[in-house]
Write an enzyme that holds these catalytic residues in place. Structure first.
Site, mmCIF file in Angstrom:
data_model
loop_
_atom_site.group_PDB
_atom_site.id
_atom_site.type_symbol
_atom_site.label_atom_id
_atom_site.label_comp_id
_atom_site.label_asym_id
_atom_site.label_seq_id
_atom_site.Cartn_x
_atom_site.Cartn_y
_atom_site.Cartn_z
ATOM 1 N N GLU A 109 0.496 -47.591 -0.163
ATOM 2 C CA GLU A 109 0.346 -48.541 -1.267
ATOM 3 C C GLU A 109 0.560 -47.824 -2.595
ATOM 4 O O GLU A 109 0.321 -46.632 -2.675
ATOM 5 C CB GLU A 109 -1.103 -49.098 -1.271
ATOM 6 C CG GLU A 109 -1.562 -49.569 0.083
ATOM 7 C CD GLU A 109 -3.057 -49.885 0.131
ATOM 8 O OE1 GLU A 109 -3.718 -49.849 -0.924
ATOM 9 O OE2 GLU A 109 -3.553 -50.155 1.234
ATOM 10 N N ASP A 113 -2.716 -47.275 -11.781
ATOM 11 C CA ASP A 113 -3.416 -46.444 -12.757
ATOM 12 C C ASP A 113 -4.262 -47.348 -13.645
ATOM 13 O O ASP A 113 -3.965 -47.560 -14.814
ATOM 14 C CB ASP A 113 -2.390 -45.660 -13.581
ATOM 15 C CG ASP A 113 -3.054 -44.502 -14.304
ATOM 16 O OD1 ASP A 113 -4.238 -44.236 -14.043
ATOM 17 O OD2 ASP A 113 -2.388 -43.878 -15.142
ATOM 18 N N TYR A 220 -7.166 -54.191 -3.027
ATOM 19 C CA TYR A 220 -6.662 -53.308 -1.968
ATOM 20 C C TYR A 220 -7.720 -52.796 -1.006
ATOM 21 O O TYR A 220 -7.406 -52.060 -0.093
ATOM 22 C CB TYR A 220 -5.951 -52.102 -2.580
ATOM 23 C CG TYR A 220 -6.791 -51.378 -3.621
ATOM 24 C CD1 TYR A 220 -7.984 -50.728 -3.293
ATOM 25 C CD2 TYR A 220 -6.384 -51.363 -4.952
ATOM 26 C CE1 TYR A 220 -8.746 -50.083 -4.244
ATOM 27 C CE2 TYR A 220 -7.149 -50.724 -5.921
ATOM 28 C CZ TYR A 220 -8.327 -50.083 -5.558
ATOM 29 O OH TYR A 220 -9.087 -49.468 -6.500
ATOM 30 N N CYS A 424 -0.300 -39.533 -54.024
ATOM 31 C CA CYS A 424 0.621 -39.710 -52.893
ATOM 32 C C CYS A 424 0.185 -40.952 -52.125
ATOM 33 O O CYS A 424 -0.918 -41.015 -51.598
ATOM 34 C CB CYS A 424 0.582 -38.476 -51.990
ATOM 35 S SG CYS A 424 1.584 -38.662 -50.510
HETATM 36 S S1 IVH Z 1 -8.456 -47.092 -1.984
HETATM 37 C C1 IVH Z 1 -12.145 -44.892 -0.565
HETATM 38 N N1 IVH Z 1 -6.143 -47.959 -2.890
HETATM 39 O O1 IVH Z 1 -7.820 -44.699 -7.171
HETATM 40 C C2 IVH Z 1 -10.755 -45.318 -0.903
HETATM 41 N N2 IVH Z 1 -7.606 -46.891 -4.404
HETATM 42 O O2 IVH Z 1 -8.644 -41.903 -7.091
HETATM 43 C C3 IVH Z 1 -10.456 -45.304 -2.346
HETATM 44 N N3 IVH Z 1 -6.763 -46.766 -6.716
HETATM 45 O O3 IVH Z 1 -11.264 -45.272 -7.082
HETATM 46 C C4 IVH Z 1 -9.887 -46.528 -2.866
HETATM 47 N N4 IVH Z 1 -4.846 -47.784 -6.343
HETATM 48 O O4 IVH Z 1 -9.812 -46.973 -8.370
HETATM 49 C C5 IVH Z 1 -7.297 -47.332 -3.194
HETATM 50 N N5 IVH Z 1 -4.062 -48.758 -3.558
HETATM 51 C C6 IVH Z 1 -5.215 -48.161 -3.867
HETATM 52 C C7 IVH Z 1 -5.518 -47.726 -5.169
HETATM 53 C C8 IVH Z 1 -6.727 -47.078 -5.402
HETATM 54 C C9 IVH Z 1 -5.624 -47.207 -7.269
HETATM 55 C C10 IVH Z 1 -7.827 -46.071 -7.467
HETATM 56 C C11 IVH Z 1 -9.222 -46.538 -7.168
HETATM 57 C C12 IVH Z 1 -9.951 -45.321 -6.666
HETATM 58 C C13 IVH Z 1 -9.128 -44.221 -7.242
HETATM 59 C C14 IVH Z 1 -9.264 -42.960 -6.437
#
Ligand code: IVH
Length: 658
Positions: A109, A113, A220, A424
């Site tokens: 996926e 950000d 997600y 200025c």
């Molecule tokens: S899954 C325990 N799926 O990334 C699994 N997170 O660095 C963690 N994020 O806290 C979440 N896109 O805020 C997941 N497709 C995605 C995501 C995603 C962005 C973010 C999310 C998480 C952070 C982790």
């Protein structure tokens, strides 16, 4: 062997950046710089057991004030990282070992950000939306989240009594730009990135503002839930979301390890054409049974990892190199470039910072340059591609007079500087804009464009002219952007500002490197504006949080007086600083140990002294209190042994009565 001191310093530094990023939406360093600090700490901690307070063992940052807190049913974790296929294969090896099977399907996926959110449905109704917070406890931001109309308020199909759904809240790029345009026109600070804008909006306490900004969301993930769900994989879960009308992302795909690389590449290839920011892909083991077997390590699941994308870099052409003048007269070179889309934003100007940077790059007009932008971060020129020179390049026209007022310029370290002060217009504009801004005198109804008009039309020739605007009432009414009502509000707001707290006034003056916290230290120490204005170098250096550079800046500011202080203080009353009723710290010996998120140690010391307390360096039976930060060390142990009252960071404000 790393010293404890080095490790503690690094932990404190990382904690501070975590807080700036997560709690204040105001990062000071790039993601890459943060990753480097983090990697260094990991390396230093290799042979020791870090303990729970190390940032390597924590997720995100602590909750801040303003919103009610809530414990997630299931913690919101973060993700481990891989940067290439080899690292992904190692990630998979660990998985195979644990589950004893090579039969693994992955979901791939985009990694959005934005800001993670957990939305709870009880008996099918949306009851709560909570931010990630520290992963365990987040903030309840339900009303703000409900402004996103795409989020179903009810679940249609048979669902468990309680279920947490996880997603990412973000802004689309064109919406982000519109928001910044509005902020700029209102004279407010712009957000540095769509992610910061989303964080700032999600945690904005004013619902009217949130409603004006079209937040968006992709779902997600599954959090905690009651009963049986009968969903056995990420694929089935995403189908369930879709059936229930939740927005999910179309770039998700499923496959074995061979297909993962292609899927990641395909997400990477579409990155530039997306109208929202992503900073990688998330690879998850598809099967929920396998996920459960794999479980978690400290703060991240073993069944998922973030495949991070490199920062985006592109070659483009320099159209011109120009110079802009800021409030303090510093003249900053910048390149206007053939616009390029980098990490989701259209870049057409890049700062060149100062004369040293011009030398480092030896850049010329018409050069081909490599421009880089890592997600959140301000774009920069990495290098000039000298092989691409055609002979059409032109040397930079380094100004020998101020590009704004044509006054003489001097040199200040690596900077060129206009010394004309308020004659200025750019400097006057900078000081005026700062003076009236929300964080300073908080004058309603003035903004970027209006301020510029006021100066261009000569109604404002120095900051004090703010208080003479009434003389131009009828002229102002004919200006674009002013109605009868807004003029009345403006004048009322100006009148209200005629009585100012000392610290607000000091901050509003806009002295270089004197922000809110230094302004308040100065107010506490000097008590009146008169005292501050007549302070000499030694007086200023009495304040622990003020060093040589800031002290000299302050002295130079009063000497050159770029805002016209005498006229200004004719117009308003600057109240003296009044020590709060108590002298509860009078004569108390107080030791500070560890590092703090919200204050620097120097600030705490200043406040203690201000209130009659005695900051001391070692703990003994005479010590009255020990203020305890993170990673406190031996003073903490001693304080506990001697039974001395401990003040933890959350209690500091109360304790100091600030
Ligand atoms: S899954 C325990 N799926 O990334 C699994 N997170 O660095 C963690 N994020 O806290 C979440 N896109 O805020 C997941 N497709 C995605 C995501 C995603 C962005 C973010 C999310 C998480 C952070 C982790």
């Amino acid at each position: 062997m790393p010293t404890d001191d080095e490790i503690n310093k690094l932990r404190a530094e990382i904690d501070r950046h975590n807080k700036l990023y997560h709690a204040e939406d105001n990062p000071e360093i790039t993601d890459a710089e943060f990753d480097a600090l983090y990697a260094r700490l990991k390396e230093l901690e290799e042979n020791i057991k870090p303990g729970e307070s190390s940032p390597t063992m924590k997720v995100g940052s602590k909750s801040s004030k303003g919103f009610e807190k809530y414990d997630h049913l299931k913690p919101m974790l973060s993700l481990s990282n891989v940067f290439n296929y080899e690292e992904f294969l190692k990630f998979e090896e660990r998985i195979i070992k644990r589950i004893n099977s090579e039969d693994i399907t992955y979901s791939v996926e985009p990694k959005f950000d934005g800001i993670g959110i957990s939305i709870t449905y009880e008996n099918g109704n949306l009851t709560r939306a909570v931010t990630r917070g520290d992963g365990i406890t987040g903030e309840i931001v339900t009303d703000n989240v409900k402004t996103i109309k795409k989020i179903p308020l009810k679940l249609e199909k048979e669902v468990p009594e309680i279920i947490e759904l996880r997603g990412e809240i973000f802004f689309r790029l064109n919406d982000f730009e519109k928001i910044n345009e509005v902020l700029k026109n209102e004279g407010n600070k712009k957000f540095v990135s769509p992610r910061n804008a989303a964080a700032g909006t999600l945690r904005n306490l004013d619902l009217r503002i949130v409603k004006q900004r079209p937040l968006d969301i992709f779902f997600y993930g599954l959090g905690g839930h009651s009963g049986d769900l009968n969903i056995e994989s990420q694929e089935e879960f995403l189908n369930f979301l879709e059936l229930n009308n939740f927005p999910i992302n179309k770039l998700v795909s499923f496959g074995n390890k061979e297909s993962v690389k292609n899927s990641v590449d395909s997400i990477l290839n579409s990155r530039e054409s997306l109208d929202y920011e992503i900073d990688g892909a998330v690879v998850k083991v598809n099967d929920f049974n396998q996920q459960n077997k794999l479980g978690y390590v400290s703060k991240a699941p073993r069944w998922a990892t973030a495949w991070k994308f490199p920062a985006s870099e592109k070659y483009t052409k320099v159209n011109d190199i120009l110079f802009s003048v800021g409030r303090t007269g510093i003249i900053t070179p910048y390149a206007t470039i053939e616009p390029v889309l980098l990490a989701g934003a259209n870049i057409s100007n890049v700062s060149l910072h100062n004369m040293d940077e011009l030398k480092r790059l030896s850049i010329m007009v018409n050069d081909t340059v490599l421009v880089k932008r890592a997600g959140d971060v301000i774009p920069q020129i990495v290098k000039v591609n000298k092989d691409m020179r055609t002979g059409q390049e032109k040397a930079i026209d380094i100004p020998n007079k101020c590009p704004s007022c044509a006054g003489p310029i001097g040199i200040d370290g690596p900077f060129l500087k206009c010394n004309a002060g308020l004659t200025c217009k750019k400097q006057l504009f900078g000081y005026f804009e700062h003076f009236v801004s929300r964080k300073a005198m908080n004058i309603d109804g003035l903004g970027y464009k209006i301020n510029q008009h006021l100066i261009d039309l000569g109604y404002v020739k120095e900051v004090a002219d703010l208080y003479k605007l009434k003389n131009f009432e009828s002229e102002l009414k004919s200006l674009e952007g002013f109605g009868e009502k807004s003029i009345d509000n403006l004048f009322e707001s100006i009148e209200n500002s005629r009585s100012a707290e000392l610290e607000t006034f000091i901050n509003a003056l806009g002295m270089p490197e004197v922000g809110e916290s230094t302004a308040s230290a100065l107010a506490r120490h000097f008590k009146s504006f008169k005292n501050l204005r007549s302070a000499d170098y030694d007086d200023l250096m009495q304040i622990d949080s003020i060093g040589d550079v800031v002290a000299k800046n302050i002295l130079r500011f009063f000497e050159s007086d770029p805002v016209g202080i005498d006229n200004l203080i004719q117009e308003l009353v600057v109240k003296d600083f009044v020590v709060s009723e108590s002298s509860h710290l009078d004569g108390k010996k107080i030791v500070i140990t560890g590092s703090f998120n919200e204050f620097s140690r120097e600030e705490i010391k200043d406040i203690i002294k201000e209130k009659g307390g005695i900051p001391s360096s070692s703990v003994s039976s005479n010590t009255d209190f020990v203020i305890l930060g993170e990673n406190p060390g031996s003073k903490y142990k001693k304080a506990v042994e001697l039974g001395i009252e401990l003040i933890i960071e959350d209690e500091i404000k109360n304790f100091l009565k600030v």
